[in-house]
Design an enzyme around this catalytic site. Structure first.
Site, PDB file in Angstrom:
ATOM      1  N   LYS B 134       0.815  -1.219   0.000  1.00 51.14           N
ATOM      2  CA  LYS B 134       0.000   0.000   0.000  1.00 51.14           C
ATOM      3  C   LYS B 134       0.852   1.275   0.000  1.00 51.14           C
ATOM      4  O   LYS B 134       0.469   2.289  -0.571  1.00 51.14           O
ATOM      5  CB  LYS B 134      -0.933   0.006   1.221  1.00 51.14           C
ATOM      6  CG  LYS B 134      -1.936  -1.144   1.255  1.00 51.14           C
ATOM      7  CD  LYS B 134      -3.038  -0.977   0.241  1.00 51.14           C
ATOM      8  CE  LYS B 134      -4.042  -2.121   0.296  1.00 51.14           C
ATOM      9  NZ  LYS B 134      -5.025  -2.071  -0.801  1.00 51.14           N
ATOM     10  N   GLU B 156      -9.536   5.646   3.093  1.00 48.42           N
ATOM     11  CA  GLU B 156     -10.400   4.591   3.626  1.00 48.42           C
ATOM     12  C   GLU B 156      -9.515   3.390   3.927  1.00 48.42           C
ATOM     13  O   GLU B 156      -8.442   3.243   3.352  1.00 48.42           O
ATOM     14  CB  GLU B 156     -11.474   4.203   2.598  1.00 48.42           C
ATOM     15  CG  GLU B 156     -11.063   3.138   1.579  1.00 48.42           C
ATOM     16  CD  GLU B 156      -9.997   3.573   0.582  1.00 48.42           C
ATOM     17  OE1 GLU B 156      -9.800   4.796   0.412  1.00 48.42           O
ATOM     18  OE2 GLU B 156      -9.333   2.691  -0.019  1.00 48.42           O
ATOM     19  N   SER B 423       1.835  -9.627  -0.898  1.00 41.03           N
ATOM     20  CA  SER B 423       1.489  -8.207  -0.819  1.00 41.03           C
ATOM     21  C   SER B 423       1.685  -7.587   0.557  1.00 41.03           C
ATOM     22  O   SER B 423       1.864  -6.377   0.671  1.00 41.03           O
ATOM     23  CB  SER B 423       0.045  -8.006  -1.273  1.00 41.03           C
ATOM     24  OG  SER B 423      -0.822  -8.805  -0.497  1.00 41.03           O
TER      25      SER B 423
HETATM   26  C1  LIG Z   1      -1.644  -7.002   2.412  1.00 35.74           C
HETATM   27  C2  LIG Z   1      -2.786  -6.671   1.521  1.00 35.74           C
HETATM   28  N1  LIG Z   1      -2.892  -7.303   0.340  1.00 35.74           N
HETATM   29  C3  LIG Z   1      -3.910  -7.057  -0.501  1.00 35.74           C
HETATM   30  C4  LIG Z   1      -4.913  -6.162  -0.184  1.00 35.74           C
HETATM   31  C5  LIG Z   1      -6.036  -5.978  -1.148  1.00 35.74           C
HETATM   32  O1  LIG Z   1      -5.977  -4.798  -1.885  1.00 35.74           O
HETATM   33  P1  LIG Z   1      -5.575  -4.792  -3.416  1.00 35.74           P
HETATM   34  O2  LIG Z   1      -6.391  -5.816  -4.107  1.00 35.74           O
HETATM   35  O3  LIG Z   1      -5.864  -3.412  -3.844  1.00 35.74           O
HETATM   36  O4  LIG Z   1      -4.124  -5.102  -3.510  1.00 35.74           O
HETATM   37  C6  LIG Z   1      -4.849  -5.451   1.030  1.00 35.74           C
HETATM   38  C7  LIG Z   1      -5.894  -4.477   1.396  1.00 35.74           C
HETATM   39  O5  LIG Z   1      -6.053  -4.055   2.489  1.00 35.74           O
HETATM   40  C8  LIG Z   1      -3.755  -5.733   1.895  1.00 35.74           C
HETATM   41  O6  LIG Z   1      -3.657  -5.096   3.078  1.00 35.74           O
END
Ligand SMILES: Cc1ncc(COP(=O)(O)O)c(C=O)c1O
Lengths: 270, 442
Positions: B134, B156, B423
């Site tokens: 993020k 948000e 992620s």
């Molecule tokens: C670690 C992590 N991965 C994935 C996501 C999902 O978001 P996005 O699909 O935009 O990557 C989030 C959302 O809070 C997250 O905290």
């Protein structure tokens, strides 16, 4: 001539300002809406804006959000809302009814099906809060085929160039959102509204309604002095919450509130 | 009517308006795509959205009039900055020295051995400052806010990660900051709430509607409408009105650019599969985008199947949704037959969202990317497995991609390669896991 045009021509001839009232279909109970619609006409309302309940009313303040949630508890849909207009039309063939809501339910029904049904039950206009004219081409054409006016919002942040284009795209009337904020916000600046309304009048022959922040006669009169009419929403929707359990008390409270504003509007032009 | 159409740029003669124009450009886009497929490249795919923010029929700008000027302002600022060497240098420097990039590309040998098939590589976004991808987006948008002279930032958040990342960058560049956080399960996210407060943010729990991420987004939009003059809204994913899906994608693409170069250097050539979880879709779009034109690379997004796609209790609009309009764009949505947005379910708060970024909707339709779904139970198992085999604590969101990668690897050859976007890290999920395990840790 459309119901909206007929109504505004008559108001103009009578030197009267328009009073537009917003309620949400099915709030507080599905059975109360049509009766309330007749009641608010009796109290002196010229145009009804009927809110279509939606799960994500992103432009509404807390009062109107709660109204959407109440109506959704009874699972009121766009289809149910159209049925209410049909029932209202059985006893009132002249008061214009404009639906106000968000695009998704209309998309789900399909532009063609929606426009056809809306035209058939006697809907006169559509305000889609999250549909700027740039994205509205296909819907506009379809609405036009069925005699439903697309009504757009103008905001304090709208540039003059954009305002001219939006006015050109509008039918029925133009709706000026008088402040930056959600529905029900306070802090209406009458001088600012006056100067903006004067500028907007240069772009259109259509009647100009001003909404957001008008809650009683005292806030309505100075706005009506510069615009063709005012829209009242949160002030009466709040009464739905207060009198949720008592339809009789509710109807009389709503009618009293609107009658007071009607008097103030009449006095403002007298 | 004719005048209206031409005024807004829908000036075709037969008066059918933008639908026709949209379909035409849609057909043209699809044709271009088919041509590039024939000649073995996808060279046109990186060039979207179009001027008005559309990816085929998806995307666009569906917001209340008050916000249109702010979106124009943001587009104009981004158009300028995107090509400004000073801005790009500052962004690159922040990513290196503050975020800690490049993040490693790690070959998970024991996980690979366990699956017994393709080699599994992890792109370690969990090692970024604040613990997830993020921050890549937030760093860039904070620079944008500063450039536009906006003293206040709002965001948000569902899982708390984007809220923390936004509060972090706002603190660093001295902006006021407010975070709207989903009200459901907020007690389980109490660490994130307090962390936001330590960072000087006002954290507002959102209890309207279904109290999930979508309602936090609604609340942030309401704040933005009210304070639009002095506030920049940092949307945390590749959704929202144009130009957000494009800006967030561009800022997250650093993930894919690095992964592509790291893989080429370490292994040579291209991976066979790139996979990532999809909530709104920003970590997936970030790692996919630099591979879009590499036709040999399969791109697989993993949605949250919750209790199972057939139960209806899930958050997988690309697998089981219908096209509609929400939060400023047209995309696949979880909705009922009257167009009301459905309540979603996922064990991971960050995937618990009924929509998805419009570019994913488009990539699905043109079949450039595939979208699958993984249940809560499968994700939880992958979460535990990565801890035990690799000593890495993944976020529950990322665990969805891990679960899918492990099962896919089994069907692939040992000389093939899968890159998983890890992620985020899972510290925030320990209370959830403890509750599932029946352990009290408070
Ligand atoms: C670690 C992590 N991965 C994935 C996501 C999902 O978001 P996005 O699909 O935009 O990557 C989030 C959302 O809070 C997250 O905290």
């Amino acid at each position: 001539m459309s119901r909206l045009a007929t109504r505004f021509t008559k108001l103009n001839g009578d030197h009267r300002k328009a009073l537009v009232a917003y309620i949400v279909a099915g709030d507080p109970m599905p059975g109360t809406t049509v009766d309330l619609m007749h009641g608010i006409v009796e109290a002196g309302v010229d145009v009804i804006e009927l809110g279509v309940p939606f799960t994500d009313p992103e432009a509404e303040g807390p009062v109107i959000q709660a109204a959407h949630e109440r109506a959704l508890r009874h699972s009121i849909s766009l289809g149910d809302t159209l049925e209410m207009v049909r029932e209202f039309r059985e006893r009132d063939a002249t008061t214009p009814v404009v639906l106000m809501g968000y695009l998704n339910p209309v998309e789900r029904m399909g532009y063609q099906s929606f426009a056809e049904a809306a035209g058939n039950v006697g809907v006169d206009g559509l305000i889609t809060v999250n549909l700027p004219p740039e994205e509205a081409g296909a819907l506009t054409v379809t609405l036009d085929d069925h005699g439903v006016d697309p009504i757009y919002l103008l905001a304090p942040t709208t540039t003059e160039l954009r305002a001219a284009k939006i006015c050109a795209a509008s039918r029925g009337f133009v709706y000026y959102v008088s402040l930056k904020g959600t529905t029900g916000a306070g802090g209406l600046d009458v001088d600012e509204v006056r100067s903006r309304v004067e500028l907007l009048k240069a772009h259109t022959e259509l009647p100009l309604m001003v909404g957001f922040g008008i809650k009683d006669g005292a806030t309505a009169a100075p706005i009506a002095a510069v615009a063709d009419g005012v829209v009242v929403g949160s002030a009466i929707v709040e009464l739905m919450r207060i009198h949720e359990q008592d339809p009789v008390a509710l109807k009389s409270a709503v009618m009293d509130c609107l009658a007071e504003i009607r008097l103030a509007l009449n006095a403002s032009v007298a | 009517m004719r005048a209206y159409l031409s005024e807004w740029g829908f000036e075709n003669d037969d008066g059918v308006g933008s639908l026709y124009t949209e379909m035409e450009s849609w057909a043209q886009q699809q044709e271009k795509f088919m041509v590039s497929k024939l000649i073995g490249t996808n060279e046109t795919l990186g060039a979207f959205p179009d001027q008005s923010g559309h990816f085929g029929t998806y995307g666009g700008r569906f917001v209340s009039e008050t916000l249109m000027a702010a979106l124009d302002e943001l587009s104009a600022a981004y158009d300028l900055l995107q090509m400004d060497p000073a801005f790009l240098a500052e962004l690159a420097s922040d990513l290196e020295h503050y975020v800690g990039r490049a993040s490693p590309l790690y070959l998970a040998e024991r996980l690979t051995a366990e699956s017994g098939g393709a080699q599994i590589w992890l792109k370690r976004e969990d090692l970024n400052h604040t613990g997830a991808h993020k921050i890549n987006n937030c760093i860039g948008q904070a620079l944008l806010a500063r450039h536009m002279g906006k003293p206040r930032i709002i965001a948000e958040t569902g899982a708390g990660q984007h809220g923390v990342a936004s509060a972090t960058v706002a603190a660093r560049c001295g902006r006021d900051r407010t975070v709207y956080m989903r009200g459901e399960d907020i007690e389980r996210q109490s660490v994130a709430v307090h962390r936001g407060k330590l960072l000087g943010a006002e954290v507002v729990p959102v209890n309207s509607g279904s109290r999930t991420l979508k309602d936090a987004l609604n609340e942030a939009m309401r704040d933005w409408v009210t304070n639009v003059d002095d506030t920049h809204y940092i949307i945390g994913t590749v959704a929202g009105p144009h130009p957000y899906p494009m800006i967030v994608r561009d800022l997250q693409s650093v993930i894919g650019r690095e992964a592509r170069a790291q893989f080429a250097e370490r292994q040579g050539g291209l991976p066979d599969v790139v996979t990532a979880c999809v909530g709104g879709g920003s970590n997936a779009m970030g790692i996919f985008h630099p591979f879009l034109e590499d036709a040999s690379v399969r791109l697989i997004g993993v949605e949250a199947a919750g209790d199972g796609l057939q139960t209806g209790r899930h958050a997988a609009p690309l697998n089981d949704g219908i096209v509609g309009v929400l939060h400023g764009n047209r995309t696949y949505l979880m909705q009922d037959n009257a167009g009301r947005i459905a309540e979603t379910h996922s064990v991971s708060a960050g995937l618990d969202y009924p929509g998805v970024g419009p570019e994913h909707a488009w990539l699905k339709d043109i079949a450039r990317a595939e979208y699958v779904a993984v249940t809560d139970a499968e994700a939880l198992e992958a979460f535990r497995q990565l801890n035990l085999l690799e000593g890495i604590l993944p976020a529950l969101e990322s665990s969805h991609a891990l679960a899918y990668a492990s099962s896919l690897a089994r069907e692939m050859r040992t000389d093939q390669h899968i890159i998983v976007n890890l992620s985020g890290r899972g510290d925030k999920d320990i209370p959830t896991m403890a509750k599932i395990d029946g352990i009290s840790i408070s």
